[in-house]
Design an enzyme around this catalytic site. Structure first.
Site, PDB file in Angstrom:
ATOM      1  N   ASP A 129       0.851  -1.179   0.000  1.00  0.00           N
ATOM      2  CA  ASP A 129       0.000   0.000   0.000  1.00  0.00           C
ATOM      3  C   ASP A 129       0.897   1.243   0.000  1.00  0.00           C
ATOM      4  OD1 ASP A 129      -2.958   1.022   0.484  1.00  0.00           O
ATOM      5  OD2 ASP A 129      -1.735   2.066   1.967  1.00  0.00           O
ATOM      6  N   HIS A 163      -6.927  -6.405  -1.193  1.00  0.00           N
ATOM      7  CA  HIS A 163      -5.858  -5.433  -0.956  1.00  0.00           C
ATOM      8  C   HIS A 163      -4.908  -5.830   0.168  1.00  0.00           C
ATOM      9  CE1 HIS A 163      -3.878  -1.579  -1.046  1.00  0.00           C
ATOM     10  NE2 HIS A 163      -4.138  -1.385   0.231  1.00  0.00           N
TER      11      HIS A 163
END
Length: 319
Positions: free
Chosen positions: A98, A298
């Site tokens: 991320d 994610h």
């Protein structure tokens, strides 16, 4: 596996570490902590590496400067340079997920002498745009698509963190739910919001924790963000245009150290980072791994720890 404080030139950082051998530095993203890498720290230590995961600047047990400008990309890279030296090492492999991925990419881009390889999860390398600052480009893309504002644009507001601070447990539950691979399509976040709707308002109030996130583990996140708040983590986003202005000297530079990139097939970030993912080989000259993990979302290193550990350790052994 132990947690301790370590003083670097700039700030005092909290780190999670285990093992001995070549150093592997693991950089978390938003809204995460060093504990997001527990599965990797353990696996890397068992495989003969020294694994270190810091709480990044503004997160968890690491110092939290009050000024928004303190969270620029070069300061974050500098923290990692200082950390490697404070650990008594002269080189390492840097891994990022991320927001940690742009930090890791730029560690390799600016200090290839120190960061001998880079492995990124979820966010591909984004070269510096010649067209101008990124927030204006994001706004133009959002307008062209007619899908509302990208959440990154909304995070530019100086009070954007306040709804999250008001109820950290709900905010974290919603974010982990909306970006997880096990969440059905209609309940995942696209990252774009219509006028008058913020990130929290775009996610259903009955959001549940992902299958990998136990209540005790979730409580660690809640306690950390309840204590420290969300302002500093969102300040990372508020420096995007400043980062662009301060990195003109990196224009057109390519990443030349060995690199790997993996992403979840169902990661919502691909809605707006996909073009960079497709063009990654144009900017990373020694890309040894580029793989999509079927069905994953994610939170890749926590959703699919065994697959991530295998790919990462195979990459490290190829160096």
């Amino acid at each position: 596996m132990q947690t301790r404080l370590i003083k670097t030139d700039g700030i005092t950082q909290t780190i999670l570490e285990a093992g001995s051998g070549p150093l592997v530095l693991l950089i978390h993203g938003f809204p995460e902590l060093a504990i997001s890498w527990r599965a990797q720290v353990g696996a890397l230590a068992a495989a003969g590496y020294r694994a270190v995961a810091p709480d990044m600047r503004g997160y968890g047990g690491t110092e939290k400067p009050t000024e928004t400008a303190a969270y620029g990309l070069m300061a974050l890279v500098g923290d990692m340079v200082d950390l490697v030296r404070a650990l008594g090492e002269t080189s390492c492999v840097v891994v990022g997920h991320d927001w940690g991925a742009p930090v890791a990419w730029h560690c390799a881009l600016t200090r290839p002498d120190l960061f001998r390889a880079v492995f990124a999860l979820s966010v591909p390398f984004h070269p510096r745009r010649v067209q101008g600052p990124p927030t204006a480009a994001m706004a133009a893309i959002s307008k062209r698509r007619g899908r509302g504002d990208l959440y990154i644009s909304r995070f530019q507001a100086p009070d954007a963190h306040e709804p999250m601070d008001a109820d950290p447990e709900q905010a974290l539950r919603k974010m982990f739910h909306a970006y997880d691979g096990a969440t059905p399509d209609g309940r995942q976040s696209t990252g774009f919001f219509p006028e008058g709707v913020d990130l929290m308002g775009s996610i259903a109030d009955d959001a549940i924790l992902p299958p990998w996130l136990t209540e005790p583990h979730f409580r660690e996140y809640v306690d950390a963000f309840a204590a420290a708040g969300f302002k500093a983590p969102l300040d990372w986003y508020r420096n995007l245009d400043r980062n662009w202005a301060e990195t003109a000297w990196l224009q057109d530079r390519r990443i030349e150290v060995p690199a790997g990139f993996i992403v979840g097939e169902r990661d919502p970030v691909r809605h707006y980072a996909g073009p960079a993912e497709a063009g990654l080989k144009d900017w990373v000259t020694d890309l040894r791994v580029q793989q999509v993990i079927p069905g994953a979302g994610h939170w890749l290193q926590q959703e699919r720890p065994d697959e991530v550990n295998r790919l990462l350790i195979d990459f490290l052994r190829s160096l």
